[in-house]
Design a protein around this motif. Structure first.
Motif, PDB file in Angstrom:
ATOM      1  N   ASP A  47     -80.381  12.046 -56.686  1.00 30.98           N
ATOM      2  CA  ASP A  47     -78.992  12.459 -56.460  1.00 30.98           C
ATOM      3  C   ASP A  47     -78.524  13.160 -57.740  1.00 30.98           C
ATOM      4  O   ASP A  47     -78.529  12.560 -58.821  1.00 30.98           O
ATOM      5  N   HIS A  48     -78.117  14.413 -57.597  1.00 27.22           N
ATOM      6  CA  HIS A  48     -77.708  15.222 -58.753  1.00 27.22           C
ATOM      7  C   HIS A  48     -76.597  14.534 -59.572  1.00 27.22           C
ATOM      8  O   HIS A  48     -76.581  14.621 -60.805  1.00 27.22           O
ATOM      9  N   LEU A  49     -75.701  13.852 -58.891  1.00 32.49           N
ATOM     10  CA  LEU A  49     -74.564  13.241 -59.596  1.00 32.49           C
ATOM     11  C   LEU A  49     -75.001  12.004 -60.380  1.00 32.49           C
ATOM     12  O   LEU A  49     -74.561  11.776 -61.514  1.00 32.49           O
ATOM     13  N   ALA A  90     -77.874  11.674 -61.585  1.00 31.93           N
ATOM     14  CA  ALA A  90     -78.620  12.226 -62.723  1.00 31.93           C
ATOM     15  C   ALA A  90     -77.666  12.672 -63.831  1.00 31.93           C
ATOM     16  O   ALA A  90     -77.909  12.414 -65.018  1.00 31.93           O
ATOM     17  N   HIS A  91     -76.555  13.316 -63.457  1.00 31.79           N
ATOM     18  CA  HIS A  91     -75.572  13.727 -64.479  1.00 31.79           C
ATOM     19  C   HIS A  91     -75.081  12.505 -65.261  1.00 31.79           C
ATOM     20  O   HIS A  91     -74.905  12.558 -66.478  1.00 31.79           O
ATOM     21  N   LEU A  92     -74.839  11.404 -64.539  1.00 24.79           N
ATOM     22  CA  LEU A  92     -74.351  10.194 -65.213  1.00 24.79           C
ATOM     23  C   LEU A  92     -75.434   9.576 -66.087  1.00 24.79           C
ATOM     24  O   LEU A  92     -75.156   9.040 -67.167  1.00 24.79           O
ATOM     25  N   VAL A 119     -67.731  15.488 -64.480  1.00 16.19           N
ATOM     26  CA  VAL A 119     -66.879  16.685 -64.409  1.00 16.19           C
ATOM     27  C   VAL A 119     -67.791  17.905 -64.394  1.00 16.19           C
ATOM     28  O   VAL A 119     -68.403  18.240 -65.400  1.00 16.19           O
ATOM     29  N   SER A 120     -67.887  18.553 -63.217  1.00 14.65           N
ATOM     30  CA  SER A 120     -68.825  19.673 -63.121  1.00 14.65           C
ATOM     31  C   SER A 120     -68.212  20.796 -62.303  1.00 14.65           C
ATOM     32  O   SER A 120     -67.017  20.756 -61.971  1.00 14.65           O
ATOM     33  N   GLY A 121     -69.056  21.778 -61.963  1.00  5.75           N
ATOM     34  CA  GLY A 121     -68.562  22.901 -61.175  1.00  5.75           C
ATOM     35  C   GLY A 121     -68.264  22.507 -59.732  1.00  5.75           C
ATOM     36  O   GLY A 121     -67.449  23.135 -59.071  1.00  5.75           O
ATOM     37  N   MET A 155     -74.958  20.191 -69.009  1.00  7.25           N
ATOM     38  CA  MET A 155     -75.238  21.234 -68.011  1.00  7.25           C
ATOM     39  C   MET A 155     -76.402  20.777 -67.138  1.00  7.25           C
ATOM     40  O   MET A 155     -77.182  19.907 -67.530  1.00  7.25           O
ATOM     41  N   ASP A 156     -76.587  21.457 -66.008  1.00  5.50           N
ATOM     42  CA  ASP A 156     -77.718  21.128 -65.152  1.00  5.50           C
ATOM     43  C   ASP A 156     -79.010  21.268 -65.953  1.00  5.50           C
ATOM     44  O   ASP A 156     -79.213  22.278 -66.634  1.00  5.50           O
ATOM     45  N   ASN A 157     -79.878  20.264 -65.865  1.00  6.77           N
ATOM     46  CA  ASN A 157     -81.116  20.284 -66.657  1.00  6.77           C
ATOM     47  C   ASN A 157     -82.184  19.418 -65.975  1.00  6.77           C
ATOM     48  O   ASN A 157     -81.860  18.562 -65.150  1.00  6.77           O
TER      49      ASN A 157
HETATM   50 ZN    ZN Z   1     -74.501  19.727 -62.116  1.00  5.17          ZN
END
Ligand code: ZN
Ligand code: KG4
Length: 361
Positions: free
Chosen positions: A111-113, A115-117, A136-138, A328-330
Protein backbone atom coordinates in the motif's frame (compact mmCIF):
# COMPACT_ATOMS: atom_id res chain seq x y z
CA UNK A 1 19.75 -10.68 6.54
CA UNK A 2 16.80 -10.09 4.22
CA UNK A 3 17.16 -8.07 1.02
CA UNK A 4 14.02 -6.75 -0.60
CA UNK A 5 13.57 -4.99 -3.92
CA UNK A 6 10.89 -2.26 -3.83
CA UNK A 7 9.20 -1.08 -7.02
CA UNK A 8 7.14 2.12 -7.13
CA UNK A 9 5.22 3.28 -10.22
CA UNK A 10 1.96 4.67 -8.80
CA UNK A 11 2.31 8.13 -10.37
CA UNK A 12 5.04 9.95 -12.26
CA UNK A 13 8.19 8.42 -10.75
CA UNK A 14 9.66 5.09 -11.80
CA UNK A 15 11.50 4.26 -8.59
CA UNK A 16 13.28 1.10 -7.44
CA UNK A 17 15.37 0.47 -4.35
CA UNK A 18 17.00 -2.35 -2.42
CA UNK A 19 16.65 -2.42 1.38
CA UNK A 20 18.20 -4.78 3.90
CA UNK A 21 16.19 -5.84 6.95
CA UNK A 22 13.56 -3.16 6.47
CA UNK A 23 15.64 -0.09 7.24
CA UNK A 24 19.12 -0.30 5.71
CA UNK A 25 18.89 1.38 2.29
CA UNK A 26 21.34 -0.14 -0.19
CA UNK A 27 20.10 1.73 -3.23
CA UNK A 28 17.50 4.14 -4.53
CA UNK A 29 17.18 4.67 -8.29
CA UNK A 30 14.60 6.92 -9.87
CA UNK A 31 13.47 8.17 -13.25
CA UNK A 32 10.87 10.89 -13.30
CA UNK A 33 8.51 12.07 -16.03
CA UNK A 34 7.75 15.29 -14.16
CA UNK A 35 9.51 17.49 -16.71
CA UNK A 36 7.08 16.21 -19.37
CA UNK A 37 3.98 16.85 -17.24
CA UNK A 38 5.20 20.32 -16.44
CA UNK A 39 4.17 21.36 -19.97
CA UNK A 40 0.56 20.59 -19.02
CA UNK A 41 0.45 21.77 -15.39
CA UNK A 42 -0.45 18.30 -14.04
CA UNK A 43 0.21 14.58 -14.48
CA UNK A 44 -0.91 13.13 -17.84
CA UNK A 45 -1.51 9.41 -17.09
CA UNK A 46 -0.65 8.18 -20.61
CA UNK A 47 2.71 9.93 -20.53
CA UNK A 48 3.47 8.60 -17.03
CA UNK A 49 2.67 5.06 -18.22
CA UNK A 50 4.80 5.29 -21.34
CA UNK A 51 7.81 6.55 -19.38
CA UNK A 52 7.43 3.75 -16.80
CA UNK A 53 7.58 1.17 -19.61
CA UNK A 54 10.55 2.86 -21.28
CA UNK A 55 12.62 3.37 -18.13
CA UNK A 56 11.79 0.59 -15.67
CA UNK A 57 14.44 -1.88 -16.84
CA UNK A 58 17.17 0.75 -16.72
CA UNK A 59 16.03 1.85 -13.23
CA UNK A 60 16.19 -1.78 -12.05
CA UNK A 61 19.74 -2.16 -13.36
CA UNK A 62 20.77 1.06 -11.63
CA UNK A 63 19.18 -0.04 -8.33
CA UNK A 64 21.00 -3.40 -8.46
CA UNK A 65 24.31 -1.75 -9.44
CA UNK A 66 24.12 0.79 -6.62
CA UNK A 67 23.31 -1.98 -4.14
CA UNK A 68 26.13 -4.12 -5.59
CA UNK A 69 23.85 -7.09 -5.81
CA UNK A 70 22.61 -9.59 -8.36
CA UNK A 71 18.93 -10.43 -8.88
CA UNK A 72 19.58 -13.80 -7.18
CA UNK A 73 20.64 -11.97 -4.00
CA UNK A 74 17.11 -10.63 -3.53
CA UNK A 75 14.84 -12.39 -1.04
CA UNK A 76 11.52 -10.88 -2.14
CA UNK A 77 9.97 -8.43 -4.61
CA UNK A 78 7.75 -5.70 -3.16
CA UNK A 79 5.59 -3.52 -5.39
CA UNK A 80 3.03 -0.76 -4.94
CA UNK A 81 -0.40 -2.06 -6.02
CA UNK A 82 -2.47 0.98 -4.94
CA UNK A 83 -3.60 3.67 -4.58
CA UNK A 84 -2.50 5.45 -7.75
CA UNK A 85 -3.00 5.81 -11.49
CA UNK A 86 -4.33 2.50 -12.87
CA UNK A 87 -2.11 2.34 -15.97
CA UNK A 88 0.99 3.32 -14.01
CA UNK A 89 0.32 0.76 -11.24
CA UNK A 90 -0.24 -2.02 -13.80
CA UNK A 91 3.22 -1.56 -15.26
CA UNK A 92 5.01 -1.84 -11.90
CA UNK A 93 2.90 -4.80 -10.83
CA UNK A 94 3.39 -6.73 -14.09
CA UNK A 95 7.13 -6.09 -13.92
CA UNK A 96 7.29 -7.23 -10.28
CA UNK A 97 5.34 -10.40 -11.05
CA UNK A 98 7.77 -11.21 -13.86
CA UNK A 99 10.72 -10.83 -11.51
CA UNK A 100 9.10 -12.78 -8.67
CA UNK A 101 8.19 -15.62 -11.01
CA UNK A 102 11.56 -15.85 -12.77
CA UNK A 103 13.58 -15.55 -9.54
CA UNK A 104 11.16 -17.80 -7.59
CA UNK A 105 10.84 -15.23 -4.83
CA UNK A 106 7.75 -14.09 -2.88
CA UNK A 107 5.73 -11.15 -4.21
CA UNK A 108 4.69 -8.50 -1.69
CA UNK A 109 1.79 -6.13 -2.50
CA UNK A 110 2.48 -2.75 -0.92
CA UNK A 111 0.00 0.00 0.00
CA UNK A 112 1.62 3.24 -1.18
CA UNK A 113 0.33 5.14 1.87
CA UNK A 114 1.62 2.61 4.39
CA UNK A 115 4.96 2.84 2.59
CA UNK A 116 5.00 6.65 2.89
CA UNK A 117 4.43 6.29 6.64
CA UNK A 118 7.05 3.58 6.97
CA UNK A 119 9.68 5.94 5.51
CA UNK A 120 9.86 7.70 8.90
CA UNK A 121 10.81 4.43 10.57
CA UNK A 122 13.45 3.76 7.95
CA UNK A 123 14.96 7.11 8.79
CA UNK A 124 14.66 6.47 12.50
CA UNK A 125 14.54 2.71 13.25
CA UNK A 126 13.89 3.38 16.95
CA UNK A 127 10.47 4.72 16.08
CA UNK A 128 8.04 2.14 17.45
CA UNK A 129 4.23 2.30 17.44
CA UNK A 130 2.06 3.70 18.88
CA UNK A 131 2.42 7.08 17.20
CA UNK A 132 0.46 9.52 15.10
CA UNK A 133 1.05 9.49 11.35
CA UNK A 134 0.55 12.39 8.97
CA UNK A 135 0.56 11.67 5.23
CA UNK A 136 0.70 14.76 3.05
CA UNK A 137 1.11 14.07 -0.66
CA UNK A 138 -0.17 14.94 -4.10
CA UNK A 139 -3.11 12.57 -3.75
CA UNK A 140 -3.72 12.34 0.01
CA UNK A 141 -3.89 14.24 3.29
CA UNK A 142 -4.44 11.77 6.10
CA UNK A 143 -4.04 11.83 9.88
CA UNK A 144 -3.91 8.36 11.36
CA UNK A 145 -3.06 6.43 14.45
CA UNK A 146 -0.26 3.89 13.98
CA UNK A 147 -0.90 1.11 16.50
CA UNK A 148 1.16 -1.89 17.55
CA UNK A 149 2.19 -4.16 14.67
CA UNK A 150 1.64 -1.20 12.33
CA UNK A 151 -2.13 -1.31 12.30
CA UNK A 152 -3.47 1.97 10.94
CA UNK A 153 -6.55 3.84 12.10
CA UNK A 154 -7.56 6.77 9.91
CA UNK A 155 -8.62 9.69 12.12
CA UNK A 156 -9.17 12.31 9.44
CA UNK A 157 -8.53 13.05 5.78
CA UNK A 158 -9.18 15.70 3.21
CA UNK A 159 -12.74 16.20 2.07
CA UNK A 160 -11.72 17.78 -1.23
CA UNK A 161 -8.24 18.53 -2.63
CA UNK A 162 -5.14 16.88 -1.21
CA UNK A 163 -2.65 19.40 0.13
CA UNK A 164 -0.10 18.65 -2.63
CA UNK A 165 -2.84 19.05 -5.21
CA UNK A 166 -3.59 22.51 -3.75
CA UNK A 167 0.12 23.44 -4.00
CA UNK A 168 0.16 22.20 -7.61
CA UNK A 169 -3.04 24.06 -8.57
CA UNK A 170 -1.94 27.33 -6.99
CA UNK A 171 1.44 27.01 -8.72
CA UNK A 172 -0.33 26.44 -12.00
CA UNK A 173 -2.49 29.52 -11.45
CA UNK A 174 0.67 31.53 -10.86
CA UNK A 175 2.34 30.03 -13.94
CA UNK A 176 5.04 28.26 -11.92
CA UNK A 177 4.85 24.83 -13.61
CA UNK A 178 4.50 21.31 -12.20
CA UNK A 179 5.15 20.03 -9.56
CA UNK A 180 4.21 23.22 -7.76
CA UNK A 181 5.16 22.33 -4.19
CA UNK A 182 8.94 22.67 -4.48
CA UNK A 183 8.63 25.98 -6.39
CA UNK A 184 6.19 27.49 -3.89
CA UNK A 185 8.44 26.29 -1.07
CA UNK A 186 11.43 28.13 -2.60
CA UNK A 187 9.57 31.23 -3.74
CA UNK A 188 7.94 31.66 -0.32
CA UNK A 189 11.35 32.62 1.08
CA UNK A 190 11.14 35.81 -0.99
CA UNK A 191 7.58 36.68 -0.01
CA UNK A 192 5.79 37.83 3.14
CA UNK A 193 3.80 35.15 4.93
CA UNK A 194 1.36 37.67 6.37
CA UNK A 195 0.92 39.67 3.15
CA UNK A 196 -2.51 38.20 2.37
CA UNK A 197 -4.80 36.83 5.11
CA UNK A 198 -6.00 33.72 3.27
CA UNK A 199 -8.69 31.75 5.16
CA UNK A 200 -7.89 28.68 7.26
CA UNK A 201 -10.66 26.07 7.22
CA UNK A 202 -11.23 24.70 10.70
CA UNK A 203 -13.92 22.13 11.37
CA UNK A 204 -13.40 22.16 15.12
CA UNK A 205 -14.65 18.72 16.07
CA UNK A 206 -13.23 16.61 13.26
CA UNK A 207 -9.72 15.76 12.10
CA UNK A 208 -10.73 16.19 8.46
CA UNK A 209 -9.07 18.74 6.20
CA UNK A 210 -10.34 20.97 3.40
CA UNK A 211 -8.15 22.92 1.00
CA UNK A 212 -10.61 23.96 -1.72
CA UNK A 213 -11.69 27.15 0.11
CA UNK A 214 -8.07 28.25 0.38
CA UNK A 215 -7.48 27.45 -3.28
CA UNK A 216 -10.55 29.48 -4.30
CA UNK A 217 -9.43 32.40 -2.12
CA UNK A 218 -6.06 32.42 -3.92
CA UNK A 219 -7.85 32.30 -7.25
CA UNK A 220 -10.11 35.24 -6.29
CA UNK A 221 -7.15 37.22 -5.01
CA UNK A 222 -5.29 36.75 -8.28
CA UNK A 223 -8.37 37.83 -10.23
CA UNK A 224 -8.76 40.87 -8.03
CA UNK A 225 -5.12 41.89 -8.49
CA UNK A 226 -5.05 41.31 -12.19
CA UNK A 227 -8.08 43.52 -12.76
CA UNK A 228 -6.49 46.32 -10.80
CA UNK A 229 -2.90 46.29 -11.97
CA UNK A 230 -2.33 45.37 -15.61
CA UNK A 231 1.39 44.90 -16.24
CA UNK A 232 1.53 47.56 -18.94
CA UNK A 233 0.74 50.23 -16.34
CA UNK A 234 2.45 48.62 -13.34
CA UNK A 235 5.02 51.06 -11.94
CA UNK A 236 7.87 48.53 -11.60
CA UNK A 237 7.36 46.35 -14.64
CA UNK A 238 11.07 45.78 -15.21
CA UNK A 239 13.07 43.01 -16.87
CA UNK A 240 12.69 40.56 -13.99
CA UNK A 241 8.94 41.09 -13.94
CA UNK A 242 8.68 40.65 -17.66
CA UNK A 243 10.62 37.40 -17.52
CA UNK A 244 7.96 36.00 -15.20
CA UNK A 245 5.16 36.72 -17.63
CA UNK A 246 2.51 34.13 -18.18
CA UNK A 247 2.46 31.19 -20.39
CA UNK A 248 -0.90 31.53 -22.12
CA UNK A 249 -2.86 29.20 -19.80
CA UNK A 250 -2.00 30.83 -16.47
CA UNK A 251 -4.92 33.05 -15.57
CA UNK A 252 -3.78 36.55 -14.82
CA UNK A 253 -0.10 35.79 -14.56
CA UNK A 254 0.80 38.46 -17.08
CA UNK A 255 -0.35 41.09 -14.62
CA UNK A 256 1.47 39.91 -11.52
CA UNK A 257 4.97 41.03 -10.72
CA UNK A 258 7.55 38.89 -8.96
CA UNK A 259 6.76 40.36 -5.54
CA UNK A 260 3.03 39.70 -5.94
CA UNK A 261 3.75 36.10 -6.88
CA UNK A 262 6.16 35.58 -3.97
CA UNK A 263 3.68 37.11 -1.50
CA UNK A 264 0.83 34.95 -2.76
CA UNK A 265 3.04 31.85 -2.59
CA UNK A 266 4.23 32.62 0.96
CA UNK A 267 0.74 33.52 2.24
CA UNK A 268 -0.84 30.46 0.63
CA UNK A 269 1.86 28.17 2.02
CA UNK A 270 1.49 29.66 5.49
CA UNK A 271 -2.28 29.08 5.51
CA UNK A 272 -1.97 25.50 4.20
CA UNK A 273 0.79 24.66 6.68
CA UNK A 274 -1.08 26.18 9.63
CA UNK A 275 -4.19 24.13 8.84
CA UNK A 276 -2.19 20.93 8.88
CA UNK A 277 -0.12 21.84 11.94
CA UNK A 278 -3.10 22.86 14.08
CA UNK A 279 -5.13 19.71 13.24
CA UNK A 280 -2.14 17.48 13.82
CA UNK A 281 -1.32 18.98 17.19
CA UNK A 282 -4.95 18.82 18.23
CA UNK A 283 -4.95 15.10 17.35
CA UNK A 284 -1.75 14.56 19.36
CA UNK A 285 -3.31 16.36 22.32
CA UNK A 286 -6.64 14.56 22.23
CA UNK A 287 -5.13 11.11 21.71
CA UNK A 288 -2.38 11.71 24.26
CA UNK A 289 0.30 10.89 21.65
CA UNK A 290 3.89 12.05 22.10
CA UNK A 291 5.34 10.76 18.83
CA UNK A 292 4.52 11.99 15.36
CA UNK A 293 5.80 10.73 12.01
CA UNK A 294 5.25 12.50 8.71
CA UNK A 295 5.49 11.25 5.14
CA UNK A 296 4.54 12.04 1.52
CA UNK A 297 5.91 14.60 -0.94
CA UNK A 298 4.62 17.66 0.96
CA UNK A 299 6.47 16.44 4.07
CA UNK A 300 9.55 17.78 2.26
CA UNK A 301 8.14 21.31 2.67
CA UNK A 302 10.56 23.32 4.78
CA UNK A 303 7.97 25.54 6.42
CA UNK A 304 5.80 22.56 7.37
CA UNK A 305 8.78 20.79 8.93
CA UNK A 306 9.83 23.95 10.76
CA UNK A 307 6.36 24.75 12.14
CA UNK A 308 5.61 21.18 13.18
CA UNK A 309 8.94 20.82 14.91
CA UNK A 310 8.60 24.20 16.68
CA UNK A 311 5.09 23.55 17.94
CA UNK A 312 5.72 19.93 18.84
CA UNK A 313 8.85 20.70 20.86
CA UNK A 314 6.97 23.11 23.14
CA UNK A 315 4.52 20.27 23.89
CA UNK A 316 7.10 17.53 24.42
CA UNK A 317 6.16 15.72 21.19
CA UNK A 318 8.86 14.02 19.13
CA UNK A 319 8.50 14.57 15.37
CA UNK A 320 10.19 12.25 12.89
CA UNK A 321 10.62 13.93 9.50
CA UNK A 322 12.34 11.67 6.94
CA UNK A 323 14.81 13.38 4.58
CA UNK A 324 13.16 14.83 1.44
CA UNK A 325 14.41 11.92 -0.70
CA UNK A 326 12.35 9.52 1.47
CA UNK A 327 9.30 11.84 1.48
CA UNK A 328 8.85 11.87 -2.30
CA UNK A 329 7.80 8.67 -4.03
CA UNK A 330 10.76 6.27 -3.83
CA UNK A 331 11.64 2.58 -4.08
CA UNK A 332 13.16 2.05 -0.60
CA UNK A 333 9.91 2.89 1.23
CA UNK A 334 8.16 0.16 -0.77
CA UNK A 335 10.89 -2.35 0.09
CA UNK A 336 10.76 -1.23 3.75
CA UNK A 337 7.04 -1.82 4.13
CA UNK A 338 7.46 -5.02 2.11
CA UNK A 339 9.81 -6.27 4.85
CA UNK A 340 7.05 -5.82 7.45
CA UNK A 341 4.64 -7.77 5.22
CA UNK A 342 7.19 -10.56 4.73
CA UNK A 343 7.82 -10.76 8.46
CA UNK A 344 4.10 -11.24 9.05
CA UNK A 345 3.87 -13.89 6.31
CA UNK A 346 1.66 -11.65 4.21
CA UNK A 347 2.98 -12.49 0.75
CA UNK A 348 0.73 -11.83 -2.25
CA UNK A 349 -0.41 -14.36 -4.86
CA UNK A 350 0.73 -13.92 -8.46
CA UNK A 351 -2.93 -13.16 -9.23
CA UNK A 352 -2.67 -9.89 -7.25
CA UNK A 353 -4.52 -7.02 -9.01
CA UNK A 354 -3.97 -3.31 -8.77
CA UNK A 355 -6.29 -1.32 -6.49
CA UNK A 356 -6.22 2.33 -7.66
CA UNK A 357 -8.53 3.39 -4.77
CA UNK A 358 -6.92 1.32 -2.01
CA UNK A 359 -7.73 2.66 1.48
CA UNK A 360 -5.20 2.65 4.28
CA UNK A 361 -6.02 -0.11 6.75
ZN1 ZN B 1 3.34 9.25 -2.88
O1 KG4 C 1 4.32 11.68 -2.34
P1 KG4 C 1 4.48 12.31 -3.67
O2 KG4 C 1 5.83 12.29 -4.32
O3 KG4 C 1 3.46 11.66 -4.68
C1 KG4 C 1 2.17 11.31 -4.29
O4 KG4 C 1 2.01 10.23 -3.65
O5 KG4 C 1 1.26 12.13 -4.56
O6 KG4 C 1 3.98 13.81 -3.55
C2 KG4 C 1 3.96 14.69 -4.63
C3 KG4 C 1 3.43 16.02 -4.15
C4 KG4 C 1 3.22 17.03 -5.27
O7 KG4 C 1 1.93 17.60 -5.13
C5 KG4 C 1 4.31 18.05 -5.01
O8 KG4 C 1 3.96 19.36 -5.44
C6 KG4 C 1 4.43 17.98 -3.50
O9 KG4 C 1 4.33 16.61 -3.21
N1 KG4 C 1 5.71 18.49 -2.99
C7 KG4 C 1 5.82 19.55 -2.18
C8 KG4 C 1 7.21 19.76 -1.94
N2 KG4 C 1 7.89 18.80 -2.62
C9 KG4 C 1 6.96 18.03 -3.26
N3 KG4 C 1 4.87 20.36 -1.64
C10 KG4 C 1 5.28 21.37 -0.86
N4 KG4 C 1 6.60 21.64 -0.61
C11 KG4 C 1 7.58 20.87 -1.11
N5 KG4 C 1 8.86 21.13 -0.84
Amino acid sequence: MTRILGIETSCDETAIGVVEDGTRILSSAIASSQHLHSLYGGVIPDIAGRIHVERIWQVLEEALDQAKCQPQDLDAIAVTYGPGLPGALLIGLAFAKGLALSLKRPLLGVDHLAAHLYAARMHNPELEPPYLGLIVSGGHTILCGVHTEFRFEVLGETKDDAIGEAFDKVARLLGLGYPGGPVIDRLSEEGERAAIPFPRATAKESYDFSFSGLKTAVYNHVRHLTKRVPISSAPHADEATASRRAEPRAAGQAWLDHRDIANIAASFQEAAVEMVVSKTLKACHRTGTHQLAIGGGVAANRRLRERLTEEASTRGIRVVCPPPSLCMDNGPMVAGWGFELLRKGRGAPLTLSIDPNLRLN
